[in-house]
Design a protein around this motif. Structure first.
Motif, mmCIF file in Angstrom:
data_model
loop_
_atom_site.group_PDB
_atom_site.id
_atom_site.type_symbol
_atom_site.label_atom_id
_atom_site.label_comp_id
_atom_site.label_asym_id
_atom_site.label_seq_id
_atom_site.Cartn_x
_atom_site.Cartn_y
_atom_site.Cartn_z
ATOM 1 N N VAL A 80 -2.057 8.635 -6.483
ATOM 2 C CA VAL A 80 -1.513 9.374 -7.626
ATOM 3 C C VAL A 80 -0.626 10.526 -7.162
ATOM 4 C CG1 VAL A 80 -2.089 10.869 -9.579
ATOM 5 C CG2 VAL A 80 -3.336 8.731 -9.225
ATOM 6 N N MET A 81 -1.135 11.340 -6.227
ATOM 7 C CA MET A 81 -0.411 12.535 -5.813
ATOM 8 C C MET A 81 0.508 12.227 -4.633
ATOM 9 S SD MET A 81 -1.621 14.810 -7.863
ATOM 10 C CE MET A 81 -1.264 16.409 -7.141
ATOM 11 N N MET A 82 1.809 12.102 -4.920
ATOM 12 C CA MET A 82 2.784 11.841 -3.857
ATOM 13 C C MET A 82 4.054 12.625 -4.131
ATOM 14 S SD MET A 82 2.506 7.722 -3.179
ATOM 15 C CE MET A 82 2.817 7.263 -4.888
ATOM 16 N N PRO A 83 4.790 12.980 -3.076
ATOM 17 C CA PRO A 83 6.076 13.659 -3.279
ATOM 18 C C PRO A 83 7.110 12.690 -3.840
ATOM 19 C CG PRO A 83 5.751 13.163 -0.955
ATOM 20 C CD PRO A 83 4.464 12.795 -1.658
ATOM 21 N N ARG A 84 8.218 13.236 -4.298
ATOM 22 C CA ARG A 84 9.360 12.482 -4.834
ATOM 23 C C ARG A 84 9.017 11.757 -6.127
ATOM 24 N NH1 ARG A 84 13.206 9.176 -1.102
ATOM 25 N NH2 ARG A 84 11.374 8.021 -0.454
ATOM 26 N N LEU A 85 8.071 10.818 -6.074
ATOM 27 C CA LEU A 85 7.720 10.077 -7.281
ATOM 28 C C LEU A 85 6.220 9.817 -7.216
ATOM 29 C CD1 LEU A 85 9.448 8.942 -9.627
ATOM 30 C CD2 LEU A 85 9.354 6.734 -8.480
ATOM 31 N N ASP A 86 5.466 10.362 -8.180
ATOM 32 C CA ASP A 86 4.012 10.213 -8.103
ATOM 33 C C ASP A 86 3.568 8.828 -8.573
ATOM 34 O OD1 ASP A 86 3.881 10.191 -10.898
ATOM 35 O OD2 ASP A 86 3.071 12.218 -11.051
ATOM 36 N N ALA A 88 4.274 1.650 2.063
ATOM 37 C CA ALA A 88 5.364 2.535 1.649
ATOM 38 C C ALA A 88 4.808 3.947 1.608
ATOM 39 C CB ALA A 88 5.888 2.125 0.276
ATOM 40 N N SER A 89 5.671 4.927 1.891
ATOM 41 C CA SER A 89 5.184 6.298 2.074
ATOM 42 C C SER A 89 5.148 7.126 0.794
ATOM 43 C CB SER A 89 6.038 7.015 3.116
ATOM 44 O OG SER A 89 7.395 6.960 2.735
ATOM 45 N N ASP A 90 5.806 6.659 -0.269
ATOM 46 C CA ASP A 90 5.708 7.346 -1.566
ATOM 47 C C ASP A 90 6.266 6.421 -2.649
ATOM 48 O OD1 ASP A 90 8.541 7.575 -1.679
ATOM 49 O OD2 ASP A 90 8.502 9.568 -0.792
ATOM 50 N N GLY A 91 6.249 6.908 -3.864
ATOM 51 C CA GLY A 91 6.652 6.077 -4.987
ATOM 52 C C GLY A 91 8.083 5.580 -4.896
ATOM 53 N N GLN A 92 8.989 6.452 -4.446
ATOM 54 C CA GLN A 92 10.383 6.044 -4.346
ATOM 55 C C GLN A 92 10.547 4.959 -3.289
ATOM 56 O OE1 GLN A 92 12.893 7.085 -6.501
ATOM 57 N NE2 GLN A 92 13.777 5.265 -5.551
ATOM 58 N N ASP A 93 9.853 5.121 -2.181
ATOM 59 C CA ASP A 93 9.866 4.133 -1.099
ATOM 60 C C ASP A 93 9.327 2.791 -1.634
ATOM 61 O OD1 ASP A 93 10.168 3.178 1.512
ATOM 62 O OD2 ASP A 93 8.214 3.924 2.168
ATOM 63 N N CYS A 94 8.277 2.874 -2.437
ATOM 64 C CA CYS A 94 7.701 1.675 -3.058
ATOM 65 C C CYS A 94 8.744 0.958 -3.912
ATOM 66 C CB CYS A 94 6.507 2.078 -3.927
ATOM 67 S SG CYS A 94 5.923 0.795 -5.051
ATOM 68 N N LEU A 95 9.411 1.690 -4.790
ATOM 69 C CA LEU A 95 10.390 1.069 -5.686
ATOM 70 C C LEU A 95 11.584 0.512 -4.919
ATOM 71 C CD1 LEU A 95 10.344 3.642 -8.615
ATOM 72 C CD2 LEU A 95 9.221 1.404 -8.524
ATOM 73 N N VAL A 150 0.850 -1.184 0.000
ATOM 74 C CA VAL A 150 0.000 0.000 0.000
ATOM 75 C C VAL A 150 0.889 1.237 0.000
ATOM 76 C CG1 VAL A 150 -1.709 1.300 1.346
ATOM 77 C CG2 VAL A 150 -1.844 -1.212 1.228
ATOM 78 N N VAL A 151 0.755 2.067 -1.033
ATOM 79 C CA VAL A 151 1.637 3.223 -1.188
ATOM 80 C C VAL A 151 0.816 4.507 -1.159
ATOM 81 C CG1 VAL A 151 3.472 4.244 -2.583
ATOM 82 C CG2 VAL A 151 3.055 1.766 -2.693
ATOM 83 N N ASP A 152 1.025 5.307 -0.110
ATOM 84 C CA ASP A 152 0.309 6.586 0.018
ATOM 85 C C ASP A 152 1.104 7.465 0.961
ATOM 86 O OD1 ASP A 152 -1.700 8.665 0.650
ATOM 87 O OD2 ASP A 152 -3.101 7.281 -0.314
ATOM 88 N N ASP A 153 1.234 8.747 0.619
ATOM 89 C CA ASP A 153 2.000 9.637 1.506
ATOM 90 C C ASP A 153 1.159 10.101 2.688
ATOM 91 O OD1 ASP A 153 1.549 12.914 0.159
ATOM 92 O OD2 ASP A 153 0.523 11.094 -0.495
ATOM 93 N N ASP A 154 -0.148 9.850 2.656
ATOM 94 C CA ASP A 154 -1.023 10.214 3.769
ATOM 95 C C ASP A 154 -1.131 9.017 4.715
ATOM 96 O OD1 ASP A 154 -3.329 10.467 5.411
ATOM 97 O OD2 ASP A 154 -4.131 11.987 4.049
ATOM 98 N N GLU A 155 -0.592 9.173 5.906
ATOM 99 C CA GLU A 155 -0.531 8.043 6.842
ATOM 100 C C GLU A 155 -1.912 7.525 7.219
ATOM 101 O OE1 GLU A 155 1.371 6.715 11.109
ATOM 102 O OE2 GLU A 155 1.778 8.725 10.354
ATOM 103 N N VAL A 156 -2.880 8.430 7.342
ATOM 104 C CA VAL A 156 -4.238 8.021 7.721
ATOM 105 C C VAL A 156 -4.840 7.114 6.647
ATOM 106 C CG1 VAL A 156 -6.573 8.860 8.210
ATOM 107 C CG2 VAL A 156 -4.599 10.077 9.122
#
Length: 129
Positions: free
Chosen positions: A57-63, A35-42, A10-16
């Motif tokens: 879709v909307m995440m910092p570093r890598l959307d 994972a907290s964003d796309g880069q973390d996911c990869l 599960v990849v989302d920059d919003d913790e909630v």
């Protein structure tokens, strides 16, 4: 312990939202990593080896779009099912997603039951019908 339904990253920059998705899927019987964003996911996807990735879709570093394209472009991850979770599922978004090879869409705010149904359908395609 019930049957193993599969593993979801599960990849989302919003913790909630990340926790909401994770809890719903865990209760349903999926193994869940986050994972907290796309880069973390990869960075983690090859270790986690998920069956399905849910991408905001909307995440910092890598959307989400860039992340999905990277997953599709690497033979080690190209078989993973991708669910985009977006605040706006416009036609052009869907076209863009089709071009990348996104498997499914959920629009925020989403119904947890719909989320589970979509993920289950992708993780266990042979058991739906």
């Amino acid at each position: 312990m019930g049957e193993h339904l599969g593993r979801v990253l599960v990849v989302d920059d919003d913790e909630v939202i990340r926790q909401l998705i994770a809890v719903n899927l865990t209760l349903e019987g999926f193994e869940v990593e986050t994972a907290s964003d796309g880069q973390d996911c990869l960075d983690r996807v090859l270790d986690v080896r998920p069956d399905v990735v849910t991408l905001d879709v909307m995440m910092p570093r890598l959307d989400g779009w860039a992340t999905a394209a990277r997953l599709r472009g690497d033979e080690g991850t190209s078989g993973i099912k991708v669910v985009m979770i977006t605040a706006r599922a416009q036609d052009d978004d869907r076209r863009r997603g089709r071009g990348i090879g996104v498997d499914a869409y959920l629009t925020k705010p989403f119904d947890p039951a719909e989320l589970i149904e979509v993920v289950r359908g992708l993780a266990l395609p042979e058991r739906t019908g």
